[in-house]
Design a protein around this motif. Structure first.
Motif, PDB file in Angstrom:
ATOM      1  N   ALA A  84       0.839  -1.204   0.000  1.00  0.00           N
ATOM      2  CA  ALA A  84       0.000   0.000   0.000  1.00  0.00           C
ATOM      3  C   ALA A  84       0.871   1.251   0.000  1.00  0.00           C
ATOM      4  O   ALA A  84       0.588   2.213  -0.735  1.00  0.00           O
ATOM      5  N   ALA A  85       1.933   1.260   0.805  1.00  0.00           N
ATOM      6  CA  ALA A  85       2.835   2.415   0.860  1.00  0.00           C
ATOM      7  C   ALA A  85       3.466   2.656  -0.511  1.00  0.00           C
ATOM      8  O   ALA A  85       3.610   3.810  -0.945  1.00  0.00           O
ATOM      9  N   ASP A  86       3.829   1.586  -1.196  1.00  0.00           N
ATOM     10  CA  ASP A  86       4.418   1.710  -2.529  1.00  0.00           C
ATOM     11  C   ASP A  86       3.421   2.346  -3.500  1.00  0.00           C
ATOM     12  O   ASP A  86       3.780   3.213  -4.303  1.00  0.00           O
ATOM     13  N   GLN A  87       2.157   1.943  -3.404  1.00  0.00           N
ATOM     14  CA  GLN A  87       1.123   2.515  -4.278  1.00  0.00           C
ATOM     15  C   GLN A  87       0.871   3.988  -3.951  1.00  0.00           C
ATOM     16  O   GLN A  87       0.659   4.802  -4.859  1.00  0.00           O
ATOM     17  N   ILE A  88       0.889   4.324  -2.679  1.00  0.00           N
ATOM     18  CA  ILE A  88       0.684   5.716  -2.275  1.00  0.00           C
ATOM     19  C   ILE A  88       1.814   6.588  -2.811  1.00  0.00           C
ATOM     20  O   ILE A  88       1.590   7.716  -3.268  1.00  0.00           O
ATOM     21  N   LEU A  89       3.028   6.067  -2.772  1.00  0.00           N
ATOM     22  CA  LEU A  89       4.162   6.816  -3.328  1.00  0.00           C
ATOM     23  C   LEU A  89       4.036   6.974  -4.842  1.00  0.00           C
ATOM     24  O   LEU A  89       4.477   7.977  -5.407  1.00  0.00           O
ATOM     25  N   ASP A  90       3.419   5.989  -5.499  1.00  0.00           N
ATOM     26  CA  ASP A  90       3.120   6.140  -6.934  1.00  0.00           C
ATOM     27  C   ASP A  90       2.216   7.349  -7.149  1.00  0.00           C
ATOM     28  O   ASP A  90       2.416   8.140  -8.079  1.00  0.00           O
ATOM     29  N   GLU A  91       1.203   7.482  -6.289  1.00  0.00           N
ATOM     30  CA  GLU A  91       0.274   8.609  -6.391  1.00  0.00           C
ATOM     31  C   GLU A  91       0.997   9.926  -6.122  1.00  0.00           C
ATOM     32  O   GLU A  91       0.730  10.938  -6.772  1.00  0.00           O
ATOM     33  N   ALA A  92       1.913   9.908  -5.167  1.00  0.00           N
ATOM     34  CA  ALA A  92       2.680  11.114  -4.850  1.00  0.00           C
ATOM     35  C   ALA A  92       3.550  11.528  -6.031  1.00  0.00           C
ATOM     36  O   ALA A  92       3.689  12.722  -6.330  1.00  0.00           O
ATOM     37  N   GLU A  93       4.135  10.556  -6.715  1.00  0.00           N
ATOM     38  CA  GLU A  93       4.975  10.862  -7.872  1.00  0.00           C
ATOM     39  C   GLU A  93       4.166  11.501  -9.001  1.00  0.00           C
ATOM     40  O   GLU A  93       4.676  12.357  -9.726  1.00  0.00           O
ATOM     41  N   LYS A  94       2.921  11.087  -9.154  1.00  0.00           N
ATOM     42  CA  LYS A  94       2.066  11.669 -10.194  1.00  0.00           C
ATOM     43  C   LYS A  94       1.860  13.166  -9.956  1.00  0.00           C
ATOM     44  O   LYS A  94       1.730  13.944 -10.904  1.00  0.00           O
ATOM     45  N   VAL A  95       1.832  13.560  -8.692  1.00  0.00           N
ATOM     46  CA  VAL A  95       1.559  14.955  -8.334  1.00  0.00           C
ATOM     47  C   VAL A  95       2.845  15.764  -8.195  1.00  0.00           C
ATOM     48  O   VAL A  95       2.945  16.875  -8.721  1.00  0.00           O
ATOM     49  N   PHE A  96       3.836  15.198  -7.517  1.00  0.00           N
ATOM     50  CA  PHE A  96       5.035  15.965  -7.165  1.00  0.00           C
ATOM     51  C   PHE A  96       6.243  15.651  -8.045  1.00  0.00           C
ATOM     52  O   PHE A  96       7.267  16.322  -7.935  1.00  0.00           O
ATOM     53  N   GLY A  97       6.135  14.640  -8.899  1.00  0.00           N
ATOM     54  CA  GLY A  97       7.311  14.235  -9.660  1.00  0.00           C
ATOM     55  C   GLY A  97       8.195  13.361  -8.797  1.00  0.00           C
ATOM     56  O   GLY A  97       7.724  12.413  -8.178  1.00  0.00           O
TER      57      GLY A  97
END
Length: 295
Positions: A84-97
């Motif tokens: 789940a943490a890995d997926q959340i970081l995927d979402e963060a990358e979409k927004v913050f690069g």
């Protein structure tokens, strides 16, 4: 994330966490790593050699975090929370690069305890959640993406207070600031607001532009004090002469922040904070201070 670990090297399984996550030894480097890949752990045994796919995520477990050694955190975390943490970081990358994905370890640790609290019907109270939502608005929006992820993977729904703390982990992944430092920032901002409300004798409208400007000002003021960064202008004489009440309140707040941070502030901070306080007093459209905004 490959962390510079080549895909053509030998990996030997040390521990199977679940079907999608294993701890392995990078043989050539004698280094423990976490490998996340769909199905990589299915039917695997300890000491078996594996070859990760190009799309695998490989995390070095040599990292140290504010919550402890990465290997220990991964061993103690719920494997579902690691995914789940890995997926959340995927979402963060979409927004913050680009983000620091090594925050995965402390985030998985946080999610493990969040799920445990939920299953044991323990209610976490985060009194700073409103402040976090405003101070770290974009991070909070990303943290909300964790809700459907955890509902799907763990069958639980985390509270808004848990989302607020998760937002601090995401903030830590995009700036060189620990979760505890971000929490301290939110705490100091909350105390500043409470001091102002006491002086005003009323609650401040958290949706007002002046409130948001002042919160952000204090947010950026804290690292300036910690790094002894100078301000370009000194508004002290102007604000002291034209807005003595706001100046006096600002001086008191700066002294409080100095004690909380155990760092001296530069005197010029008083004038800039006084400007924001004056706007909170209701002079948001004051033409004299309109051109003096600084974060």
């Amino acid at each position: 994330m490959k962390n510079g670990l080549g895909m053509d090297k030998n990996y030997r399984i040390v521990k199977v966490l679940n079907h999608n996550a294993v701890i392995a030894l990078l043989v050539q480097e004698n280094q423990d790593v976490l490998i996340l890949e769909s199905g990589i752990g299915f039917g695997r045994k300890v000491s078996e050699y594996i070859e990760p796919k190009p799309e695998s995520r490989i995390y070095s477990l040599e990292e140290s975090t504010e919550r402890g050694n990465a290997l220990s955190l991964v061993n103690d975390a719920d494997p579902v929370c690691i995914e789940a943490a890995d997926q959340i970081l995927d979402e963060a990358e979409k927004v913050f690069g680009k983000v620091d994905r090594n925050i995965l370890f402390t985030m998985a640790d946080h999610l493990t305890f969040a799920i445990k609290r939920q299953r044991e019907h323990e209610e976490l109270t985060n009194s700073l959640n409103t402040d976090i939502r405003i101070l770290f608005h974009t991070e909070y929006k990303v943290a909300e993406k964790a809700v459907p992820i955890l509902e799907e993977k763990a069958g639980i729904t985390i509270s808004d207070d848990e989302i607020g703390l998760l937002a601090l982990h995401i903030h830590s992944a995009i700036v060189s600031e620990s979760v505890s430092q971000s929490l301290q920032t939110a705490q100091i901002v909350r105390e500043c607001i409470e001091t102002l409300e006491e002086k005003l004798g009323k609650k401040i409208d958290v949706m007002s532009i002046a409130y948001n400007r002042m919160m952000n000002h204090v947010r950026y003021m804290i690292p300036r004090i910690l790094t002894d960064e100078p301000l370009k202008l000194n508004l002290n004489e102007y604000m002291k002469m034209h807005y003595p009440e706001s100046f006096q309140i600002a001086e008191g707040i700066c002294q409080d922040i100095e004690k909380l941070l155990n760092h001296k502030y530069r005197p010029a901070e008083i004038g800039y904070l006084a400007m924001h306080i004056e706007r909170v007093f209701g002079n948001e459209d004051d033409e004299e201070t309109a051109g003096l905004v600084i974060e």
